[in-house]
Scaffold this motif. Structure first.
Motif, PDB file in Angstrom:
ATOM      1  N   ALA A   1       0.846  -1.194   0.000  1.00 17.93           N
ATOM      2  CA  ALA A   1       0.000   0.000   0.000  1.00 17.93           C
ATOM      3  C   ALA A   1       0.878   1.238   0.000  1.00 17.93           C
ATOM      4  CB  ALA A   1      -0.930  -0.003   1.220  1.00 17.93           C
ATOM      5  N   ARG A   2       0.226   2.403  -0.211  1.00 18.42           N
ATOM      6  CA  ARG A   2       0.943   3.672  -0.147  1.00 18.42           C
ATOM      7  C   ARG A   2       0.183   4.626   0.761  1.00 18.42           C
ATOM      8  NH1 ARG A   2       1.345   6.658  -5.547  1.00 18.42           N
ATOM      9  NH2 ARG A   2      -0.188   8.124  -4.724  1.00 18.42           N
ATOM     10  N   VAL A   3       0.909   5.341   1.591  1.00 14.72           N
ATOM     11  CA  VAL A   3       0.293   6.308   2.502  1.00 14.72           C
ATOM     12  C   VAL A   3      -0.176   7.510   1.694  1.00 14.72           C
ATOM     13  CG1 VAL A   3       0.662   7.804   4.495  1.00 14.72           C
ATOM     14  CG2 VAL A   3       1.787   5.565   4.399  1.00 14.72           C
ATOM     15  N   VAL A   4      -1.477   7.800   1.738  1.00 12.94           N
ATOM     16  CA  VAL A   4      -2.021   8.917   0.963  1.00 12.94           C
ATOM     17  C   VAL A   4      -2.606  10.016   1.843  1.00 12.94           C
ATOM     18  CG1 VAL A   4      -2.449   7.560  -1.116  1.00 12.94           C
ATOM     19  CG2 VAL A   4      -4.223   7.695   0.665  1.00 12.94           C
ATOM     20  N   SER A   5      -2.735   9.750   3.130  1.00 11.20           N
ATOM     21  CA  SER A   5      -3.243  10.772   4.046  1.00 11.20           C
ATOM     22  C   SER A   5      -2.793  10.454   5.468  1.00 11.20           C
ATOM     23  CB  SER A   5      -4.785  10.845   3.983  1.00 11.20           C
ATOM     24  OG  SER A   5      -5.287  11.741   4.938  1.00 11.20           O
ATOM     25  N   ILE A   6      -2.371  11.501   6.183  1.00 14.56           N
ATOM     26  CA  ILE A   6      -1.948  11.337   7.573  1.00 14.56           C
ATOM     27  C   ILE A   6      -2.710  12.337   8.428  1.00 14.56           C
ATOM     28  CG2 ILE A   6      -0.020  11.418   9.197  1.00 14.56           C
ATOM     29  CD1 ILE A   6       1.851  10.775   6.891  1.00 14.56           C
ATOM     30  N   GLU A   7      -3.534  11.835   9.312  1.00 14.67           N
ATOM     31  CA  GLU A   7      -4.299  12.662  10.235  1.00 14.67           C
ATOM     32  C   GLU A   7      -4.008  12.225  11.663  1.00 14.67           C
ATOM     33  OE1 GLU A   7      -8.266  12.000   8.960  1.00 14.67           O
ATOM     34  OE2 GLU A   7      -8.014  13.016   7.025  1.00 14.67           O
ATOM     35  N   GLU A   8      -4.487  13.005  12.623  1.00 17.14           N
ATOM     36  CA  GLU A   8      -4.211  12.701  14.025  1.00 17.14           C
ATOM     37  C   GLU A   8      -4.809  11.362  14.442  1.00 17.14           C
ATOM     38  OE1 GLU A   8      -5.262  15.707  16.736  1.00 17.14           O
ATOM     39  OE2 GLU A   8      -4.002  17.265  15.810  1.00 17.14           O
ATOM     40  N   ASP A   9      -5.991  11.047  13.917  1.00 15.43           N
ATOM     41  CA  ASP A   9      -6.680   9.850  14.371  1.00 15.43           C
ATOM     42  C   ASP A   9      -6.655   8.696  13.375  1.00 15.43           C
ATOM     43  OD1 ASP A   9      -8.196  11.198  12.545  1.00 15.43           O
ATOM     44  OD2 ASP A   9     -10.124  10.749  13.495  1.00 15.43           O
ATOM     45  N   ALA A  10      -6.083   8.924  12.184  1.00 16.83           N
ATOM     46  CA  ALA A  10      -6.090   7.843  11.187  1.00 16.83           C
ATOM     47  C   ALA A  10      -5.053   8.080  10.102  1.00 16.83           C
ATOM     48  CB  ALA A  10      -7.476   7.717  10.562  1.00 16.83           C
ATOM     49  N   ILE A  11      -4.554   6.983   9.571  1.00 18.93           N
ATOM     50  CA  ILE A  11      -3.678   7.003   8.391  1.00 18.93           C
ATOM     51  C   ILE A  11      -4.410   6.277   7.273  1.00 18.93           C
ATOM     52  CG2 ILE A  11      -1.552   6.078   7.395  1.00 18.93           C
ATOM     53  CD1 ILE A  11      -0.207   6.524  10.073  1.00 18.93           C
ATOM     54  N   THR A  12      -4.509   6.927   6.116  1.00 18.94           N
ATOM     55  CA  THR A  12      -5.199   6.316   4.983  1.00 18.94           C
ATOM     56  C   THR A  12      -4.197   5.688   4.032  1.00 18.94           C
ATOM     57  OG1 THR A  12      -6.950   7.982   5.136  1.00 18.94           O
ATOM     58  CG2 THR A  12      -6.821   6.700   3.106  1.00 18.94           C
ATOM     59  N   LEU A  13      -4.439   4.434   3.697  1.00 17.75           N
ATOM     60  CA  LEU A  13      -3.555   3.679   2.814  1.00 17.75           C
ATOM     61  C   LEU A  13      -4.271   3.366   1.503  1.00 17.75           C
ATOM     62  CD1 LEU A  13      -2.202   1.063   5.402  1.00 17.75           C
ATOM     63  CD2 LEU A  13      -1.091   3.192   4.691  1.00 17.75           C
ATOM     64  N   LEU A  14      -3.593   3.572   0.403  1.00 20.22           N
ATOM     65  CA  LEU A  14      -4.087   3.144  -0.900  1.00 20.22           C
ATOM     66  C   LEU A  14      -3.643   1.696  -1.114  1.00 20.22           C
ATOM     67  CD1 LEU A  14      -5.224   3.469  -3.781  1.00 20.22           C
ATOM     68  CD2 LEU A  14      -3.006   4.461  -4.436  1.00 20.22           C
ATOM     69  N   ASP A  15      -4.601   0.801  -1.177  1.00 18.39           N
ATOM     70  CA  ASP A  15      -4.287  -0.624  -1.329  1.00 18.39           C
ATOM     71  C   ASP A  15      -3.776  -0.884  -2.743  1.00 18.39           C
ATOM     72  OD1 ASP A  15      -4.205  -3.419  -1.334  1.00 18.39           O
ATOM     73  OD2 ASP A  15      -5.894  -3.546   0.040  1.00 18.39           O
ATOM     74  N   LEU A  16      -2.634  -1.553  -2.836  1.00 15.73           N
ATOM     75  CA  LEU A  16      -2.034  -1.865  -4.131  1.00 15.73           C
ATOM     76  C   LEU A  16      -2.057  -3.379  -4.359  1.00 15.73           C
ATOM     77  CD1 LEU A  16       1.102   0.473  -3.934  1.00 15.73           C
ATOM     78  CD2 LEU A  16      -1.095   0.972  -5.000  1.00 15.73           C
ATOM     79  N   ASN A  17      -2.351  -3.756  -5.568  1.00 14.88           N
ATOM     80  CA  ASN A  17      -2.330  -5.162  -5.935  1.00 14.88           C
ATOM     81  C   ASN A  17      -0.881  -5.566  -6.188  1.00 14.88           C
ATOM     82  OD1 ASN A  17      -2.379  -7.624  -7.447  1.00 14.88           O
ATOM     83  ND2 ASN A  17      -4.528  -7.218  -7.942  1.00 14.88           N
ATOM     84  N   ARG A  18      -0.323  -6.313  -5.233  1.00 17.43           N
ATOM     85  CA  ARG A  18       1.106  -6.641  -5.302  1.00 17.43           C
ATOM     86  C   ARG A  18       1.458  -7.449  -6.554  1.00 17.43           C
ATOM     87  NH1 ARG A  18       4.467  -8.121   0.086  1.00 17.43           N
ATOM     88  NH2 ARG A  18       6.441  -8.758  -0.828  1.00 17.43           N
ATOM     89  N   GLU A  19       0.601  -8.378  -6.910  1.00 17.62           N
ATOM     90  CA  GLU A  19       0.865  -9.188  -8.099  1.00 17.62           C
ATOM     91  C   GLU A  19       0.831  -8.324  -9.358  1.00 17.62           C
ATOM     92  OE1 GLU A  19      -0.976 -13.089 -10.469  1.00 17.62           O
ATOM     93  OE2 GLU A  19      -1.823 -12.434  -8.546  1.00 17.62           O
ATOM     94  N   LYS A  20      -0.139  -7.406  -9.404  1.00 20.93           N
ATOM     95  CA  LYS A  20      -0.241  -6.515 -10.553  1.00 20.93           C
ATOM     96  C   LYS A  20       0.970  -5.596 -10.643  1.00 20.93           C
ATOM     97  CE  LYS A  20      -3.342  -3.148 -12.700  1.00 20.93           C
ATOM     98  NZ  LYS A  20      -4.631  -2.395 -12.563  1.00 20.93           N
ATOM     99  N   LEU A  21       1.453  -5.138  -9.477  1.00 16.70           N
ATOM    100  CA  LEU A  21       2.648  -4.282  -9.452  1.00 16.70           C
ATOM    101  C   LEU A  21       3.842  -4.996 -10.083  1.00 16.70           C
ATOM    102  CD1 LEU A  21       2.624  -2.623  -5.897  1.00 16.70           C
ATOM    103  CD2 LEU A  21       2.319  -1.472  -8.086  1.00 16.70           C
ATOM    104  N   MET A  22       4.024  -6.256  -9.724  1.00 15.09           N
ATOM    105  CA  MET A  22       5.202  -6.995 -10.160  1.00 15.09           C
ATOM    106  C   MET A  22       5.106  -7.450 -11.613  1.00 15.09           C
ATOM    107  SD  MET A  22       7.377  -6.864  -7.796  1.00 15.09           S
ATOM    108  CE  MET A  22       8.544  -7.984  -8.554  1.00 15.09           C
ATOM    109  N   THR A  23       3.909  -7.547 -12.165  1.00 11.38           N
ATOM    110  CA  THR A  23       3.768  -8.020 -13.548  1.00 11.38           C
ATOM    111  C   THR A  23       3.498  -6.888 -14.530  1.00 11.38           C
ATOM    112  OG1 THR A  23       1.407  -8.462 -13.158  1.00 11.38           O
ATOM    113  CG2 THR A  23       2.946 -10.286 -12.821  1.00 11.38           C
ATOM    114  N   HIS A  24       3.346  -5.660 -14.008  1.00  7.76           N
ATOM    115  CA  HIS A  24       3.073  -4.531 -14.892  1.00  7.76           C
ATOM    116  C   HIS A  24       4.275  -4.267 -15.800  1.00  7.76           C
ATOM    117  CE1 HIS A  24       0.947  -0.927 -16.154  1.00  7.76           C
ATOM    118  NE2 HIS A  24       2.096  -0.263 -16.066  1.00  7.76           N
ATOM    119  N   SER A  25       4.006  -3.899 -17.040  1.00 10.92           N
ATOM    120  CA  SER A  25       5.078  -3.672 -18.009  1.00 10.92           C
ATOM    121  C   SER A  25       4.928  -2.297 -18.637  1.00 10.92           C
ATOM    122  CB  SER A  25       5.044  -4.743 -19.097  1.00 10.92           C
ATOM    123  OG  SER A  25       6.008  -4.492 -20.097  1.00 10.92           O
ATOM    124  N   CYS A  26       6.038  -1.590 -18.745  1.00 11.31           N
ATOM    125  CA  CYS A  26       6.087  -0.295 -19.432  1.00 11.31           C
ATOM    126  C   CYS A  26       7.144  -0.374 -20.534  1.00 11.31           C
ATOM    127  CB  CYS A  26       6.450   0.819 -18.456  1.00 11.31           C
ATOM    128  SG  CYS A  26       5.114   1.323 -17.381  1.00 11.31           S
TER     129      CYS A  26
END
Length: 459
Positions: free
Chosen positions: A221-246
């Motif tokens: 995941a990636r941290v997309v927001s930091i607040e006093e009471d919560a941290i918001t994470l963007l969930d990333l598809n790990r398999e998709k990350l590793m197989t993505h091609s550019c």
């Protein structure tokens, strides 16, 4: 309150930070005449540091402009920009005749360091009421100064944010075991194709914006927001990350996958990729850039510059147009383009196609600093050789619709007055940690070859 110290500044300090005169608080400052001569010698040359030399000269002139005859050698009060802080005095010392006195270092046209050291030695002897401190970013000069008898010699660290390069954030953090077993309360929501999780800040202490998080299982995941009471994470598809091609390039490890994700993410304005030689910085950045320009058509062009001192200093002596002059210095781009297309039937034709279709433009550092660049992805290679001031100038040139990718290796600094902890690359990584539009990734591991990996680890 009277000053207790007198700082004698080396030329490289003024080049590193042209506004350093205002950073010594209430203490006094001395600039040897030799330093002024060196600045004058640099300001009119086609050097990367010419702009800094001119800025330093203007900063000195702003202080001494209205001085009366003889006052400049005694000291002129430095005005405070805010008016709230009392600053010391600035003096210019005629140091040339000191070389002919007994006990001082020999001087000459190429031994400017000795003149500056002699100045500090003389002031240390004659001013018993002040601690005389020589400030220089040249390690060898500091050693010479100590050997010559100076009591206090220091590095200029006003813009140094960390004391050890090991403290520099990597941009990705490993959580041991399974991350979800440590989570008691979570709020999950979907926005389009994206999934976000809000978790307690206690689970991820000291995280910063756009830092990547992963565990020993499948979570990423990636941290997309930091607040006093919560941290918001963007969930990333790990398999998709590793197989993505550019542009035919896929990540070989998770750090490369995070780098590709950050470069491709339209919500980020700048990506800082640092790592060892052979870790894939340029290859990943170039592949993503071609993908965004040719396939996705998000940008109109790719502007590439290599920011090492010889580029800006020697470019004028090479024949041809600006692009032809830059070609010898940007061979790494050609090498990576060839590596991407080595399996093609006609690899050279494929390279030419990529350069033409991707509208890859090789520009000198002066072009980047003097223009506002629109609708382009800008690759700055070898950024470890830039000072914080120089990198700031480049960052402020990026206009609407442009994205900046900063590449560098802190183990390969060529500058005479920069170290890993004072490099502009290190400075920007630290300064942009809270910025919502920036991510930094450290690529660990050499993927070039087993020879390159062994050399990186053992030499």
């Amino acid at each position: 309150m009277a000053a207790s110290r007198l700082y004698v500044l080396d030329t490289n300090v003024l080049l590193h930070d042209p506004h350093c005169l205002y950073h010594f608080e209430e203490q006094d400052i001395c600039i040897p005449m030799t330093v002024l001569e060196e600045l004058d010698n640099i300001k009119d040359r086609q050097k990367m540091i010419a702009k800094e030399a001119r800025a330093a000269i203007h900063a000195i002139d702003d202080i001494v402009r209205d001085a009366k005859v003889g006052q400049i050698t005694k000291g002129i009060p430095i005005p405070s920009a805010s008016g709230k802080m009392k600053l010391g005095k600035l003096m210019v010392f005629p140091d040339h005749e000191l070389a002919f006195r007994k006990g001082y270092l020999p001087n000459g046209n190429e031994i400017h360091d000795n003149s500056i050291i002699n100045c500090a030695l003389h002031l240390q002897t004659t001013l018993s009421n002040l601690e005389v401190v020589l400030v220089t970013k040249d390690i060898n000069m500091r050693l010479k100064a100590y050997g010559a008898g100076l009591n206090i010699v220091e590095d200029y660290r006003k813009d140094q944010l960390i004391t050890d390069i090991s403290m520099l954030p990597e941009g990705h953090r490993r959580i041991e075991g399974d991350f979800w077993t440590t989570v008691e309360n979570v709020q999950t929501q979907r926005s389009g194709h994206e999934v976000y999780h809000k978790v307690s800040p206690d689970l991820l202490p000291s995280v910063y914006m756009n830092e990547y998080i992963y565990d020993d299982h499948d979570f990423a995941a990636r941290v997309v927001s930091i607040e006093e009471d919560a941290i918001t994470l963007l969930d990333l598809n790990r398999e998709k990350l590793m197989t993505h091609s550019c542009w035919g390039v896929s990540p070989l490890n998770l750090a490369q996958a995070f780098a590709m994700h950050s470069i491709l993410d339209p919500s980020l304005d700048m990506c800082i990729i640092n790592g060892a030689a052979g870790s894939g910085k340029t290859l990943v950045a170039l592949a993503c850039s071609l993908e965004m320009v040719i396939e996705q058509k998000r940008f109109n062009k790719i502007v590439v510059t290599r920011s090492t001192p010889p580029v800006a200093e020697d470019i004028g002596f090479l024949p041809g147009t600006e692009e032809e002059k830059m070609t010898p210095w940007l061979s790494a781009i050609h090498d990576n383009l060839e590596a991407m297309h080595e399996g093609d039937d006609q690899p050279q034709s494929s390279v030419r196609y990529a350069i033409e279709k991707g509208n890859i433009q090789f520009k000198s550092l002066n072009f980047i600093r003097g223009r506002s660049i629109q609708d382009a992805i800008v690759l700055i290679d070898e950024a470890q050789n830039l000072t914080p001031s120089q990198l700031k100038t480049i960052l402020t040139r990026c206009g609407k619709g442009s994205k900046l990718v900063v590449l560098g290796n802190l183990a390969q600094i060529d500058s005479n007055y920069l170290t890993a902890v004072t490099s502009g690359l290190t400075y920007v990584v630290e300064r942009f940690k809270p910025f919502i539009g920036s991510a930094n990734i450290h690529l660990n591991g050499v993927v070039r070859s087993r020879l390159a990996e062994y050399a990186e680890e053992n030499l």
